[in-house]
Motif scaffolding. Structure first.
Motif, PDB file in Angstrom:
ATOM      1  N   GLU C  70      36.474  39.250  44.738  1.00 40.69           N
ATOM      2  CA  GLU C  70      36.641  40.016  43.692  1.00 40.69           C
ATOM      3  C   GLU C  70      38.016  39.141  43.784  1.00 40.69           C
ATOM      4  O   GLU C  70      38.740  39.784  44.755  1.00 40.69           O
ATOM      5  CB  GLU C  70      36.556  41.195  43.330  1.00 40.69           C
ATOM      6  N   ALA C  71      38.928  38.462  43.343  1.00 45.49           N
ATOM      7  CA  ALA C  71      40.446  38.366  42.962  1.00 45.49           C
ATOM      8  C   ALA C  71      40.849  38.963  41.589  1.00 45.49           C
ATOM      9  O   ALA C  71      40.187  38.936  40.612  1.00 45.49           O
ATOM     10  CB  ALA C  71      40.810  37.053  42.599  1.00 45.49           C
ATOM     11  N   GLU C 251      53.380  41.367  41.883  1.00 42.41           N
ATOM     12  CA  GLU C 251      51.729  40.887  42.294  1.00 42.41           C
ATOM     13  C   GLU C 251      52.370  41.191  44.044  1.00 42.41           C
ATOM     14  O   GLU C 251      53.017  41.158  44.424  1.00 42.41           O
ATOM     15  CB  GLU C 251      51.448  39.041  43.178  1.00 42.41           C
ATOM     16  N   ARG C 252      50.523  42.315  43.964  1.00 43.98           N
ATOM     17  CA  ARG C 252      50.877  42.287  45.919  1.00 43.98           C
ATOM     18  C   ARG C 252      48.697  42.696  46.110  1.00 43.98           C
ATOM     19  O   ARG C 252      48.086  42.134  44.970  1.00 43.98           O
ATOM     20  CB  ARG C 252      51.257  43.859  45.641  1.00 43.98           C
ATOM     21  N   ASN C 253      48.344  42.104  47.665  1.00 44.01           N
ATOM     22  CA  ASN C 253      47.333  42.471  47.954  1.00 44.01           C
ATOM     23  C   ASN C 253      46.360  43.500  46.784  1.00 44.01           C
ATOM     24  O   ASN C 253      46.523  45.078  46.860  1.00 44.01           O
ATOM     25  CB  ASN C 253      46.862  42.497  48.851  1.00 44.01           C
ATOM     26  N   HIS C 255      42.578  45.145  46.158  1.00 38.93           N
ATOM     27  CA  HIS C 255      41.080  45.674  45.804  1.00 38.93           C
ATOM     28  C   HIS C 255      40.281  46.446  44.968  1.00 38.93           C
ATOM     29  O   HIS C 255      39.753  45.640  44.684  1.00 38.93           O
ATOM     30  CB  HIS C 255      40.861  46.702  47.620  1.00 38.93           C
ATOM     31  N   CYS C 256      40.844  47.513  44.377  1.00 35.08           N
ATOM     32  CA  CYS C 256      40.228  48.425  43.873  1.00 35.08           C
ATOM     33  C   CYS C 256      40.747  48.510  42.872  1.00 35.08           C
ATOM     34  O   CYS C 256      39.852  48.305  41.846  1.00 35.08           O
ATOM     35  CB  CYS C 256      40.148  49.946  44.257  1.00 35.08           C
ATOM     36  N   ARG C 259      44.404  53.005  42.323  1.00 38.40           N
ATOM     37  CA  ARG C 259      45.263  53.453  42.607  1.00 38.40           C
ATOM     38  C   ARG C 259      44.199  53.929  44.150  1.00 38.40           C
ATOM     39  O   ARG C 259      45.065  55.357  44.268  1.00 38.40           O
ATOM     40  CB  ARG C 259      45.725  54.237  41.741  1.00 38.40           C
ATOM     41  N   CYS C 261      42.884  52.082  46.549  1.00 36.82           N
ATOM     42  CA  CYS C 261      42.427  52.058  48.305  1.00 36.82           C
ATOM     43  C   CYS C 261      43.988  51.335  48.580  1.00 36.82           C
ATOM     44  O   CYS C 261      43.460  51.201  49.849  1.00 36.82           O
ATOM     45  CB  CYS C 261      41.744  50.295  47.988  1.00 36.82           C
ATOM     46  N   GLY C 262      44.946  51.907  48.519  1.00 35.72           N
ATOM     47  CA  GLY C 262      46.162  51.487  49.513  1.00 35.72           C
ATOM     48  C   GLY C 262      46.427  50.498  49.174  1.00 35.72           C
ATOM     49  O   GLY C 262      47.915  50.270  49.644  1.00 35.72           O
ATOM     50  N   HIS C 263      45.940  49.633  48.965  1.00 32.24           N
ATOM     51  CA  HIS C 263      46.665  47.871  49.559  1.00 32.24           C
ATOM     52  C   HIS C 263      47.654  47.228  48.364  1.00 32.24           C
ATOM     53  O   HIS C 263      48.878  46.499  48.762  1.00 32.24           O
ATOM     54  CB  HIS C 263      45.785  46.925  49.066  1.00 32.24           C
ATOM     55  N   GLN C 265      49.961  48.911  47.461  1.00 35.97           N
ATOM     56  CA  GLN C 265      52.191  49.499  47.449  1.00 35.97           C
ATOM     57  C   GLN C 265      53.301  49.026  47.413  1.00 35.97           C
ATOM     58  O   GLN C 265      53.003  48.127  48.471  1.00 35.97           O
ATOM     59  CB  GLN C 265      51.126  50.950  48.245  1.00 35.97           C
ATOM     60  N   PHE C 270      51.923  51.834  42.675  1.00 36.70           N
ATOM     61  CA  PHE C 270      50.820  51.422  42.998  1.00 36.70           C
ATOM     62  C   PHE C 270      50.584  49.977  41.771  1.00 36.70           C
ATOM     63  O   PHE C 270      51.010  49.787  40.112  1.00 36.70           O
ATOM     64  CB  PHE C 270      49.510  52.044  42.883  1.00 36.70           C
TER      65      PHE C 270
END
Lengths: 377, 156, 292
Positions: C70-71, C251-253, C255-256, C259, C261-263, C265, C270
């Motif tokens: 996914e992106a 923009e940041r990394n 995944h989910c 709010r 998966c933590g990536h 932040q 978030f």
């Protein structure tokens, strides 16, 4: 309702049996590989009978006692997080059909878990995880399900480790909320009994089985005193301290403090702290395909902000490319920005990160150093 | 061995060669020496531009920080000056300035120098002309870099 | 719910439930594909399964390429206005390159819409400045369309578009249509141009001073590389624009996107939920911390 069972060992054995008969997989502390971990147990004999632990920064060892205590240790490297949010789980699968694909839910649901011997700090950590994963606008359905079905037999701590600081964080040592049953082990030369407090109707129903096979009495004033002394002793033993409000304010006000460079020289970025922490929730979501490419599984697994890949920005590199920034992210999130995000601290004072850090980094000491230092350089 | 006076150090710098000895004397009154170890920062983007630097020895880099690390804009070496945000409000550094090598600089306190320019506008005019020349030289150099002459096929 | 409800018969004969939950995509088919630049395409999607909720400008979806991943991709066109869900994708990694290779007829997974959008209605009654650099124009396209389609709700409108070279401009025919309008000031500038380019060459910030916009009465929608956002926002504030009225997209990394998966932040934010659109007043102190 407060009862005292005698003898404690038989009561715990009967309790485990009662839970298993109701279809629960009972998860309790057990000795393995030189540590007290959590695993499925089928009876009291699997518990760390007569074992205690000694913990310090970068140190964890077991110690034999000369009695048959059941819960005379603090927490080990595992927490209920390992079961409620498995380290690796499949979210869904997809099968290739023609130009597209079809989604299938062939995930096997785990059994309901009954956690026997959970500590107050662990129950507090579960509540913290609830606020992240269950109580927002997009609840994780498998967590919601596991959580609803989970049964908790809490234990009031009698033997905190030197790495514990639950009293500072307001998360222990007493089990006050989140339990179906809460027990205190009353053990001395004369006796080995189990004080049990009922927390829910579900708990009372299970306890009724134990009441029918193990001798018990309604708790007396003396019993109440004995139970309170166990907790008072634990509070006195607490040797580490952290003020949550000071930590929250000092860390966020000192993002360029020289102490971050200092800890970066010691930190190995090994991710141990995030693995043992009961509140950490970072996860990575990835595709795993079959060899023929016709089936893909969407897999969620534990991740850590200490990995270089955690902060990679699309098409560029990692934002947090050095250990200093990754350690700072972990600590400021856990103790400061978690407040902005969820209205509480992310830390429950269980001390695992201190014991299991191979470099012996103690976050209570790091906070003290930064708070003492005053202002940003 | 006596320490060299700031005015002599300033007079030696190619970037200030057009200034009168009296101008150098006025500048020196606002200056002192400093040393920066490699990897340390002389200035940070957004911080108050209360000083600028004349580089005596060493090399500094002008940088803009991006999410994944610093972007190198330009390096400035011995004999040249660093910083002109002190000339205009809001007096804030536009870039990070990082010492690449161990760098010795003359630090000029900008409030001090602005006060002297206000008090003696003719001095101020000569100083502004010198600074304007520095800015024009840098702009021309930057424009040449934008043409990407080494890569630009049309430039053959 | 009975075990068989909604069960799917597969070729193996097993009966399986379709999965549910915030991590499960809904399927969309690619109905159009246009090349924008050497590495960027725009695809139009129509639903195969139940469609996602109508997105707001500024929101994003998680696009799923079977077997790859996914992106997070900003929505560059909203279905209610355009008939299809549009995404403009630049191929920089495995997943985005896989998405860029999709032809009409392919099926992708879509989760969303997620995030805080631009909030265009909040700009009604004020001057509007839309400023897009590079691929940053893509999430701004729905803003420009919404403002121009409801032109009378806004005071003076200006759109500034910056790109590396003319060949790197997105939505080139549409930009021409915008520039032809008399009720909006639309300017394009590039960093470098071949012979024959008759437009501006220079940094997009150089055009700001000459706009028919009153900074103190302006709402700004700004998107582009983070360094560009910082420099431009600083110049806008210097010109008198209120930092609470400058909206930027970060923009940041991810995944989910929900709010958990933590990536994504950035300090307390978030980006998937508190952003990607935030005010410059919120973003400025966070972006000033290096490597946070």
């Amino acid at each position: 309702m407060r009862l005292v069972f005698s003898p404690a060992e038989r009561a715990v054995d009967e309790l485990i049996g009662a839970l298993r008969r109701r279809g629960y997989m009972v998860i309790a502390p057990t000795v393995r590989d030189g540590a007290i971990v959590l695993d499925e147990v089928d009876g009291v004999a699997a518990l760390p009978v007569g074992w205690s632990d000694e913990q310090e920064a970068a140190t964890y060892r077991l110690r034999r006692r000369d009695d048959r205590s059941l819960f005379a240790y603090a927490v080990g490297p595992y927490s209920p997080r390992r079961y409620l949010t498995a380290p690796r789980r499949t979210l869904w699968s997809a099968l290739r059909i023609g130009d597209g694909f079809e989604l299938v839910d062939d995930v096997v649901e785990p059994p309901p878990y009954a956690f026997v011997g959970v500590r107050a700090c662990e129950l507090a950590a579960i509540a913290v995880q609830d606020h992240v994963v269950r109580d927002g606008p997009h609840p994780d359905p498998s967590y919601v399900r596991s959580r609803e079905r989970a049964f908790f037999v809490g234990v009031n701590c009698g033997s905190p480790a030197s790495t514990c600081f639950c009293t500072s964080m307001g998360t222990g040592p007493a089990v006050e909320t989140g339990h179906d049953l809460a027990a205190t082990e009353l053990i001395d030369e004369g006796r080995h009994e189990l004080w049990v407090e009922v927390g829910t109707e579900r708990g009372a129903e299970v306890l009724a089985d134990v009441q029918s096979t193990v001798s018990w009495r309604g708790a007396t004033g003396d019993d109440l005193d004995a139970a309170r002394r166990v907790l008072a002793h634990s509070v006195e033993q607490m040797s580490r301290h952290l003020d949550p409000a000071t930590a929250r304010d000092a860390l966020i006000a000192n993002l360029e403090h020289p102490r971050w460079d200092d800890v970066a020289e010691r930190c190995l970025s090994c991710t141990n702290c995030t693995l043992v922490c009961p509140t950490c929730f970072c996860s990575a979501i990835e595709d795993v395909t079959s060899l023929d490419g016709d089936r893909a599984e969407r897999v969620q697994r534990w991740d850590s902000c200490f990995t270089l890949g955690h902060s990679v920005v699309h098409g560029a590199g990692s934002v947090r490319g050095d250990t200093r920034s990754r350690y700072r992210q972990w600590l400021t999130h856990k103790l400061s920005t978690w407040w902005d995000q969820f209205g509480e601290s992310g830390c429950v004072g269980c001390g695992r990160c201190i014991s299991w850090c191979p470099a012996g980094i103690d976050l209570t000491a790091e906070v003290a150093a930064i708070a003492a230092g005053g202002t940003d350089v | 061995m006596r320490p060299i006076p700031i005015r002599e150090l300033l007079a030696d710098q190619p970037v200030l060669r057009d200034l009168e000895p009296a101008d150098i004397e006025l500048m020196a009154g606002c200056g002192h020496n400093e040393v920066f170890q490699a990897g340390t920062y002389l200035a940070r983007e957004g911080a108050p531009a209360d000083r600028f630097f004349v580089v005596r020895h060493g090399k500094v880099a002008l940088e803009l920080h991006a999410p994944t690390g610093p972007l190198l804009i330009e390096t400035i070496g011995a004999g040249d000056l660093v910083g002109w945000s002190w000339l205009f409000p809001p007096y804030r550094w536009t870039y990070d300035v990082e010492a690449i090598d161990r760098t010795r600089v003359i630090v000029i306190e900008s409030a001090c120098l602005r006060a002297k320019c206000d008090a003696d506008p003719v001095f101020g005019y000569r100083l502004m002309k010198r600074f304007a020349q520095v800015v024009v030289d840098r702009l021309q150099a930057t424009r040449f870099r934008l043409l990407d002459l080494y890569g630009n096929v049309d430039a053959r | 719910m009975p075990a068989d409800a909604g069960a799917v018969a597969t070729s193996a004969g097993r009966r399986l439930r379709p999965p549910v939950g915030p991590m499960v995509p809904t399927r969309y088919r690619v109905v159009s594909r246009e090349r924008e630049t050497a590495d960027t395409i725009t695809i139009g999607l129509e639903p195969v399964d139940a469609p996602i909720d109508e997105p707001e400008p500024g929101q994003f979806t998680m696009l799923y390429a079977f077997g790859v991943g996914e992106a997070p991709i900003s929505i560059s066109g909203c279905p209610a206005r355009e008939g299809a869900l549009r995404h403009t994708i630049r191929g920089v990694g495995a997943t985005t390159r896989a998405l860029c290779r999709l032809e009409p007829g392919s099926v992708v997974g879509v989760r969303g819409p997620f995030g805080a959008g631009w909030g265009v209605p909040a700009a009604e009654g004020s001057d509007v400045l839309v400023l897009g650099g590079g691929i940053g124009l893509a999430p701004l396209r729905p803003v420009i369309r919404e403002v121009l389609e409801n032109r009378r709700r806004f005071d003076r409108v200006a759109v500034l578009i910056g790109a590396r070279t003319p060949a790197d401009l997105l939505f080139a025919p549409e930009i021409e249509a915008w520039r032809a309008r008399s009720d909006a000031h639309v300017a394009v500038t590039v960093d470098a141009a071949p012979r024959g380019w008759e437009g501006h060459v220079g940094l997009v910030t150089t055009l700001i001073d000459r706009l028919p916009i009153t900074p103190t009465r302006a709402t700004v929608f700004l998107c582009g590389p983070e360094v560009m956002i910082r420099v431009v926002a600083r110049d806008l504030v210097g010109a008198g624009v209120d930092a609470e009225r400058i909206f930027v997209s970060l923009e940041r990394n991810m995944h989910c996107a929900v709010r958990q998966c933590g990536h994504c932040q950035l300090g307390p934010l978030f980006i998937c939920a508190d952003g990607p659109v935030v005010t410059w007043a919120t973003a400025a102190p966070l972006l000033a911390v290096r490597r946070w």
